[in-house]
Write an enzyme that holds these catalytic residues in place. Structure first.
Site, PDB file in Angstrom:
ATOM      1  CE  LYS A 248     -13.824  25.279   0.738  1.00  0.00           C
ATOM      2  NZ  LYS A 248     -12.433  25.060   0.659  1.00  0.00           N
ATOM      3  NE  ARG A 282     -13.041  20.090  -4.133  1.00  0.00           N
ATOM      4  CZ  ARG A 282     -14.265  20.318  -3.097  1.00  0.00           C
ATOM      5  NH1 ARG A 282     -14.424  21.322  -2.713  1.00  0.00           N
ATOM      6  NH2 ARG A 282     -14.807  19.143  -2.478  1.00  0.00           N
TER       7      ARG A 282
HETATM    8  C1  8Y4 Z   1     -16.936  25.351   5.753  1.00  0.00           C
HETATM    9  C2  8Y4 Z   1     -17.156  25.482   4.544  1.00  0.00           C
HETATM   10  C3  8Y4 Z   1     -16.556  24.149   5.838  1.00  0.00           C
HETATM   11  C4  8Y4 Z   1     -16.541  24.641   3.496  1.00  0.00           C
HETATM   12  C5  8Y4 Z   1     -15.919  23.212   5.199  1.00  0.00           C
HETATM   13  C6  8Y4 Z   1     -16.027  23.401   3.980  1.00  0.00           C
HETATM   14  C7  8Y4 Z   1     -11.230  21.948  -0.785  1.00  0.00           C
HETATM   15  C8  8Y4 Z   1     -10.941  20.562  -1.052  1.00  0.00           C
HETATM   16  C9  8Y4 Z   1     -12.955  20.957   0.133  1.00  0.00           C
HETATM   17  C10 8Y4 Z   1     -10.275  22.740  -1.164  1.00  0.00           C
HETATM   18  C11 8Y4 Z   1      -9.120  20.957  -2.297  1.00  0.00           C
HETATM   19  C12 8Y4 Z   1     -15.946  22.834   1.574  1.00  0.00           C
HETATM   20  C13 8Y4 Z   1     -12.491  18.486  -0.386  1.00  0.00           C
HETATM   21  C14 8Y4 Z   1     -15.535  21.523   0.793  1.00  0.00           C
HETATM   22  N1  8Y4 Z   1     -12.555  22.060  -0.145  1.00  0.00           N
HETATM   23  N2  8Y4 Z   1     -10.043  20.156  -1.663  1.00  0.00           N
HETATM   24  N3  8Y4 Z   1     -12.271  20.042  -0.451  1.00  0.00           N
HETATM   25  N4  8Y4 Z   1      -9.331  22.425  -1.987  1.00  0.00           N
HETATM   26  N5  8Y4 Z   1      -8.364  20.470  -3.013  1.00  0.00           N
HETATM   27  N6  8Y4 Z   1     -15.797  22.523   2.946  1.00  0.00           N
HETATM   28  O1  8Y4 Z   1     -10.250  24.059  -0.881  1.00  0.00           O
HETATM   29  O2  8Y4 Z   1     -16.253  23.551   0.712  1.00  0.00           O
HETATM   30  S1  8Y4 Z   1     -14.356  20.440   1.195  1.00  0.00           S
END
Ligand code: 8Y4
Length: 312
Positions: A248, A282
């Protein structure tokens, strides 16, 4: 109906380390068996089926490649595979339920025939969740915590599947514009408490609810760090805590690195989350995360007993 260890089956009366003694049983009932989170951390592997996925550049849009990716994760030690077809990257274009289903259903269908571990559907839409459950998915990961689609809570309740309720401030389109909290840990905890109550009132069994602070969803670097530091406030809700830190933006900012250069930071954050009480992590990098978590679990729960030393 008290909480004495003697109330449970004989197994729960055996000596355990201080860390897990008298904790509520953290067991999730899924169609593919029980997931016991009271003695070790569960690793959830991420399969994105989006053409614009920020972290793997859409390399797995092709269903065959997504299925192969899921199979590889199962071999590498994933306990759950989370499949999503809508990018939640800030500013990403929302997709229709039809488009989301076209992306994820073939992957779930084919993966279901190949792996025996539970499959999670990452969606905010009840139509997508229903179709995914029909294809053999076991669990719903709803980043809106049952707020986006009014049909989602009744569906989860009727299907009797576990559901992950995640905190997010704002919407994926606007959440990173100016996140603000007086006390991020208390506010996230109060939100999750109210979403647990909402789910219960819709008929979802408490035993099937997972909570998640939503790292990166309407949070700046300090907010994310405060949540990881204060995670034990969320374990006090009495439900398994899921944490997603993998690749992230806050890791990228702290390391000054792009998405492909965030492995060590992601593992460090995952270990910190586990030691602070996370029950599910996750991750994109399952093999590495499973090995890092094994060390964190030994610190938290004690070293696992050798097979030969086990009773019965
Ligand atoms: C920047 C960095 C912008 C990362 C978006 C992201 C989670 C999740 C995601 C979480 C649960 C992501 C679907 C992935 N993160 N579901 N989903 N918990 N339950 N986004 O932290 O890395 S999206």
């Amino acid at each position: 109906m008290g909480n004495s260890p003697m109330d449970g089956p004989p197994e729960s009366r055996t000596n355990r380390s201080d860390a897990s003694r008298s904790a509520p049983a953290l067991v999730l009932a899924t169609r593919h068996g029980m997931i016991d989170m009271s003695r070790r951390t569960v690793v959830m592997g991420i399969v994105n089926v989006t053409p614009d996925s920020f972290s793997d550049g859409g390399r797995y849009l092709d269903p065959a490649r997504a299925v192969a990716h899921g199979e590889e994760m199962a071999r590498e030690g994933a306990d759950i595979i989370d499949i999503g077809g809508e990018s939640t990257r800030p500013g990403a274009r929302p997709v229709s339920a039809e488009e989301e289903m076209e992306r994820v259903l073939p992957v779930i269908h084919r993966l279901r025939g190949k792996v025996s571990i539970p499959i999670s559907i990452d969606t905010m839409k009840a139509a997508v969740a229903r179709a995914a459950l029909d294809e053999g998915a076991d669990l719903v990961n709803d980043i809106s915590a049952l707020r986006f689609d009014p049909a989602m809570a009744p569906l989860v309740a009727a299907e009797k599947v576990p559901v992950a309720l995640m905190h997010m401030q704002g919407t994926p389109q606007t959440m990173q514009q100016d996140p603000f909290y007086e006390d991020v840990v208390e506010e996230v905890k109060a939100f999750l408490q109210s979403r647990i109550q909402f789910a219960l009132e819709a008929g979802v069994d408490r035993e099937r609810i997972i909570v998640d602070p939503g790292i990166g969803f309407g949070k700046n670097v300090d907010h994310n760090l405060a949540l990881l530091r204060g995670l034990s406030a969320l374990t006090a809700l009495g439900r398994p805590v899921l944490v997603g830190t993998s690749r992230k933006t806050f890791i990228g900012k702290l390391l000054e690195s792009g998405p492909e250069e965030r492995l060590e930071g992601s593992l460090a954050a995952a270990v910190a989350a586990v030691l602070a009480g996370a029950n599910v992590i996750r991750v994109h990098d399952v093999k590495e995360a499973a090995r890092a978590v094994r060390i964190a679990d030994a610190l938290r729960f004690g070293a696992p007993e050798p097979m030969g030393a086990r009773r019965a």
